[in-house]
Design an enzyme around this catalytic site. Structure first.
Site, PDB file in Angstrom:
ATOM      1  N   SER A   1       0.866  -1.179   0.000  1.00 34.37           N
ATOM      2  CA  SER A   1       0.000   0.000   0.000  1.00 34.37           C
ATOM      3  C   SER A   1       0.894   1.217   0.000  1.00 34.37           C
ATOM      4  O   SER A   1       2.073   1.146   0.382  1.00 34.37           O
ATOM      5  CB  SER A   1      -0.871  -0.009   1.261  1.00 34.37           C
ATOM      6  OG  SER A   1      -1.483   1.249   1.491  1.00 34.37           O
TER       7      SER A   1
ATOM      8  N   TYR B   1      -2.043   0.029  10.643  1.00 38.08           N
ATOM      9  CA  TYR B   1      -2.005  -0.406   9.243  1.00 38.08           C
ATOM     10  C   TYR B   1      -0.701   0.025   8.588  1.00 38.08           C
ATOM     11  O   TYR B   1      -0.070  -0.752   7.859  1.00 38.08           O
ATOM     12  CB  TYR B   1      -3.206   0.176   8.509  1.00 38.08           C
ATOM     13  CG  TYR B   1      -3.340  -0.268   7.068  1.00 38.08           C
ATOM     14  CD1 TYR B   1      -3.532  -1.606   6.751  1.00 38.08           C
ATOM     15  CD2 TYR B   1      -3.288   0.664   6.033  1.00 38.08           C
ATOM     16  CE1 TYR B   1      -3.665  -2.015   5.428  1.00 38.08           C
ATOM     17  CE2 TYR B   1      -3.432   0.267   4.714  1.00 38.08           C
ATOM     18  CZ  TYR B   1      -3.613  -1.068   4.413  1.00 38.08           C
ATOM     19  OH  TYR B   1      -3.742  -1.466   3.095  1.00 38.08           O
TER      20      TYR B   1
END
Length: 247
Positions: free
Chosen positions: A132, A145
């Site tokens: 990501s 995250y």
């Protein structure tokens, strides 16, 4: 007659994983779909002529059993992952952080370790890690995250160094804003309104098919071409914190 190449896709029951499975099947791969939701992957496997295996990538014993019965593997797409919560570091729940670490980091480790022998034996293997843009830059409310995806990024970078000289490529795809099935809803614990606000005013966020397209392109390059890191964002997003929204 050339034997059909095999691609394993984790987290293939929805979103980017499902789109990737469809796209790789269209590229001629036999796709092995793994996820925890049996009904979904079985239906998709039937649709694309693939194989479905119910699997939790955080369960190492189950991963080892899966790998032992798999046979040929040419491509591993480590796609299973996700975010839980948007609390600050100060108020984050350690249980959420642990859950994100287990799937985004240990899941990649388990699958990669278990399938490396088959990937090596293929003579032209590819390990793909779906990270990501959170793996490259921090943002407020993303601590757990961000930490997990930074770790996944580091796994890919380290593995690439360690396998240099072997017939295995290590690719990392780092998507930015993707309006994929379930991601934001899961992050906000089922709150549809908060999930929708993530994409509010963004004319064209990426979708799962956009990311599947980049995966297919990367893994079908000539064997000597390695796409080390591919960052993919919508035009409206210049950085994690810089998004153009139309009022």
């Amino acid at each position: 007659m050339t034997e059909q190449k095999v691609a394993v896709v984790t987290g293939a029951s929805s979103g980017i994983g499902a789109a990737t499975a469809r796209r790789l099947a269209a590229e001629g791969f036999e796709v092995v779909l793994t996820a925890r939701r049996t009904d979904r992957i079985e239906a998709l496997a039937k649709e694309i002529g693939g194989r479905a295996h119910t699997l939790d990538v955080t369960d190492r014993a189950a991963v080892d059993v899966f790998a032992a019965g798999l046979g040929r593997v040419d491509v591993l797409v480590n796609n299973a992952g996700g975010a839980i919560g948007a609390e600050t570091v100060e108020h984050g729940d350690p249980a959420d952080w642990l859950a994100m670490y287990q799937v985004n980091v240990l899941g990649v480790l388990h699958m990669t370790q278990a399938l490396l022998p088959a990937l090596r034996a293929s003579g032209d293997g590819t390990v793909l890690v779906m990270s990501s843009t959170a793996a490259l830059a921090a943002y407020e409310g993303g601590g757990g995250y961000v930490a997990a995806k930074h770790a996944a990024h580091t796994i890919a970078a380290t593995l690439r160094l360690e396998l240099c000289g072997e017939p295995i490529r290590v690719i990392e795809i780092a998507p930015g804003m993707v309006k994929s099935e379930g991601f934001a809803v899961t992050r906000f614990r089922g709150d549809e309104e908060k999930a929708a606000a993530v994409y509010a005013g963004v004319a064209e966020p990426l979708d799962s098919e956009d990311i599947a397209d980049t995966v297919a392109w990367a893994v079908t390059r000539p064997p000597h071409v390695n796409i080390d890191l591919l960052v993919v964002r919508p035009r409206a997003q210049a950085a994690n914190h810089k998004v153009h929204r139309e009022l």
